[in-house]
Write a protein that holds these residues in place. Sequence first.
Motif, PDB file in Angstrom:
ATOM      1  N   TRP A 111      22.073  35.107   5.385  1.00 16.26           N
ATOM      2  CA  TRP A 111      22.855  34.168   5.310  1.00 16.26           C
ATOM      3  C   TRP A 111      22.948  33.446   4.010  1.00 16.26           C
ATOM      4  O   TRP A 111      23.951  33.055   3.453  1.00 16.26           O
ATOM      5  N   PHE A 112      21.674  33.196   3.446  1.00 13.96           N
ATOM      6  CA  PHE A 112      21.520  32.493   2.358  1.00 13.96           C
ATOM      7  C   PHE A 112      22.021  33.223   1.188  1.00 13.96           C
ATOM      8  O   PHE A 112      22.926  32.925   0.297  1.00 13.96           O
ATOM      9  N   LYS A 113      21.898  34.496   1.002  1.00 15.27           N
ATOM     10  CA  LYS A 113      22.552  35.516   0.064  1.00 15.27           C
ATOM     11  C   LYS A 113      23.842  35.307   0.153  1.00 15.27           C
ATOM     12  O   LYS A 113      24.650  35.159  -1.040  1.00 15.27           O
ATOM     13  N   HIS A 114      24.592  35.347   1.437  1.00 12.27           N
ATOM     14  CA  HIS A 114      26.134  35.444   1.461  1.00 12.27           C
ATOM     15  C   HIS A 114      26.630  34.179   1.059  1.00 12.27           C
ATOM     16  O   HIS A 114      27.585  33.815   0.516  1.00 12.27           O
ATOM     17  N   GLU A 115      26.004  33.026   1.414  1.00 16.15           N
ATOM     18  CA  GLU A 115      26.308  31.725   0.971  1.00 16.15           C
ATOM     19  C   GLU A 115      26.396  31.495  -0.659  1.00 16.15           C
ATOM     20  O   GLU A 115      27.375  30.940  -1.053  1.00 16.15           O
ATOM     21  N   ASN A 116      25.151  31.784  -1.201  1.00 15.04           N
ATOM     22  CA  ASN A 116      25.126  31.801  -2.549  1.00 15.04           C
ATOM     23  C   ASN A 116      26.227  32.504  -3.285  1.00 15.04           C
ATOM     24  O   ASN A 116      27.001  32.195  -4.157  1.00 15.04           O
ATOM     25  N   LYS A 117      26.399  33.951  -2.766  1.00 13.53           N
ATOM     26  CA  LYS A 117      27.753  34.528  -3.259  1.00 13.53           C
ATOM     27  C   LYS A 117      28.911  33.927  -3.186  1.00 13.53           C
ATOM     28  O   LYS A 117      29.904  33.907  -4.105  1.00 13.53           O
TER      29      LYS A 117
ATOM     30  N   LYS B 127      29.569  30.595  -2.933  1.00 12.65           N
ATOM     31  CA  LYS B 127      29.478  29.684  -3.888  1.00 12.65           C
ATOM     32  C   LYS B 127      29.947  29.983  -5.310  1.00 12.65           C
ATOM     33  O   LYS B 127      30.910  29.438  -5.958  1.00 12.65           O
ATOM     34  N   ILE B 128      29.495  31.231  -5.857  1.00 16.24           N
ATOM     35  CA  ILE B 128      29.614  31.671  -6.947  1.00 16.24           C
ATOM     36  C   ILE B 128      30.996  32.187  -7.075  1.00 16.24           C
ATOM     37  O   ILE B 128      31.823  31.737  -8.013  1.00 16.24           O
ATOM     38  N   TRP B 129      31.627  32.868  -6.063  1.00 15.53           N
ATOM     39  CA  TRP B 129      33.180  33.315  -5.953  1.00 15.53           C
ATOM     40  C   TRP B 129      34.001  32.138  -5.992  1.00 15.53           C
ATOM     41  O   TRP B 129      34.976  32.098  -6.878  1.00 15.53           O
ATOM     42  N   HIS B 130      33.573  31.126  -5.369  1.00 17.77           N
ATOM     43  CA  HIS B 130      34.445  29.575  -5.332  1.00 17.77           C
ATOM     44  C   HIS B 130      34.395  29.051  -6.655  1.00 17.77           C
ATOM     45  O   HIS B 130      35.373  28.544  -7.171  1.00 17.77           O
ATOM     46  N   ILE B 131      33.041  29.045  -7.240  1.00 18.40           N
ATOM     47  CA  ILE B 131      33.210  28.268  -8.664  1.00 18.40           C
ATOM     48  C   ILE B 131      34.062  29.260  -9.675  1.00 18.40           C
ATOM     49  O   ILE B 131      34.733  28.491 -10.441  1.00 18.40           O
ATOM     50  N   LEU B 132      33.850  30.427  -9.693  1.00 19.82           N
ATOM     51  CA  LEU B 132      34.575  31.487 -10.778  1.00 19.82           C
ATOM     52  C   LEU B 132      36.142  31.217 -10.130  1.00 19.82           C
ATOM     53  O   LEU B 132      36.944  31.194 -11.096  1.00 19.82           O
ATOM     54  N   ASN B 133      36.472  31.150  -8.904  1.00 19.76           N
ATOM     55  CA  ASN B 133      37.894  30.893  -8.496  1.00 19.76           C
ATOM     56  C   ASN B 133      38.413  29.665  -9.135  1.00 19.76           C
ATOM     57  O   ASN B 133      39.484  29.628  -9.750  1.00 19.76           O
ATOM     58  N   ILE B 134      37.644  28.791  -9.116  1.00 21.01           N
ATOM     59  CA  ILE B 134      38.123  27.394  -9.356  1.00 21.01           C
ATOM     60  C   ILE B 134      38.234  27.389 -10.872  1.00 21.01           C
ATOM     61  O   ILE B 134      39.236  26.785 -11.413  1.00 21.01           O
ATOM     62  N   LYS B 135      37.355  28.064 -11.688  1.00 18.02           N
ATOM     63  CA  LYS B 135      37.516  27.912 -13.069  1.00 18.02           C
ATOM     64  C   LYS B 135      38.699  28.832 -13.777  1.00 18.02           C
ATOM     65  O   LYS B 135      39.305  28.456 -14.616  1.00 18.02           O
ATOM     66  N   ASN B 136      38.835  29.950 -12.939  1.00 19.34           N
ATOM     67  CA  ASN B 136      39.935  30.735 -13.280  1.00 19.34           C
ATOM     68  C   ASN B 136      41.084  30.127 -13.040  1.00 19.34           C
ATOM     69  O   ASN B 136      42.178  30.332 -13.795  1.00 19.34           O
ATOM     70  N   LYS B 137      41.619  29.400 -11.935  1.00 21.51           N
ATOM     71  CA  LYS B 137      42.763  28.504 -11.656  1.00 21.51           C
ATOM     72  C   LYS B 137      42.856  27.513 -12.719  1.00 21.51           C
ATOM     73  O   LYS B 137      43.790  27.185 -13.084  1.00 21.51           O
ATOM     74  N   LYS B 138      41.735  26.988 -13.274  1.00 26.12           N
ATOM     75  CA  LYS B 138      41.761  25.908 -14.399  1.00 26.12           C
ATOM     76  C   LYS B 138      42.394  26.628 -15.567  1.00 26.12           C
ATOM     77  O   LYS B 138      43.102  26.262 -16.293  1.00 26.12           O
ATOM     78  N   LYS B 139      41.742  27.857 -15.908  1.00 25.96           N
ATOM     79  CA  LYS B 139      42.216  28.645 -17.178  1.00 25.96           C
ATOM     80  C   LYS B 139      43.880  29.106 -17.074  1.00 25.96           C
ATOM     81  O   LYS B 139      44.350  28.733 -17.934  1.00 25.96           O
ATOM     82  N   ILE B 140      44.010  29.553 -15.748  1.00 26.05           N
ATOM     83  CA  ILE B 140      45.641  29.719 -15.496  1.00 26.05           C
ATOM     84  C   ILE B 140      46.506  28.487 -15.811  1.00 26.05           C
ATOM     85  O   ILE B 140      47.482  28.611 -16.452  1.00 26.05           O
ATOM     86  N   LEU B 141      46.073  27.461 -15.095  1.00 28.21           N
ATOM     87  CA  LEU B 141      46.756  26.273 -15.502  1.00 28.21           C
ATOM     88  C   LEU B 141      46.752  25.890 -16.769  1.00 28.21           C
ATOM     89  O   LEU B 141      48.150  25.385 -17.326  1.00 28.21           O
TER      90      LEU B 141
END
Length: 146
Positions: free
Chosen positions: A101-107, A109-123
């Motif tokens: 569960w910890f591993k999945h949660e960390n992954k 979080k990483i995908w969420h952060i990358l998704n947010i950063k990517n959305k900012k770049k696209i914007l």
Amino acid sequence: MKKNITFSLLEKIQKTQLRKTILNIKILHDKRMHDTKQLQVLNNYEQEYIKKIYKEIVFGICVHKWIHYNDFIILLRKIIQDNEIFLKKNDNILKKSILNWFKHENKRKIWHILNIKNKKKILKSKKIQARILNDNDIQLKFLKKG
């Protein structure tokens, strides 16, 4: 644009894996509670049976009855040992599930952060494209006037 879809898709996949892992942990925990109660009942039964046999020994007991009592207690202790081993195995499985569960949660979080950063770049790139189009329109207007 594809990166945005990829990151959000990976985040969704990770969330579903998290839900499955959490459900598995809940099931294992409930099973552990049930097995612990069962083991406690068996231990209590063993203690009561030993007290009963002790009282009969004090007042006198025939050999055949003693052999049956002894065999039953040996069998009961074997069942208790098997339950303890089973409980330890389940504890190990539960610990592994929690680590999973910890591993999945960390992954996630990483995908969420990358998704947010990517959305900012696209914007940001959309804003730049809008500025360029706006600048082109302004230049075109000046050229038409001039």
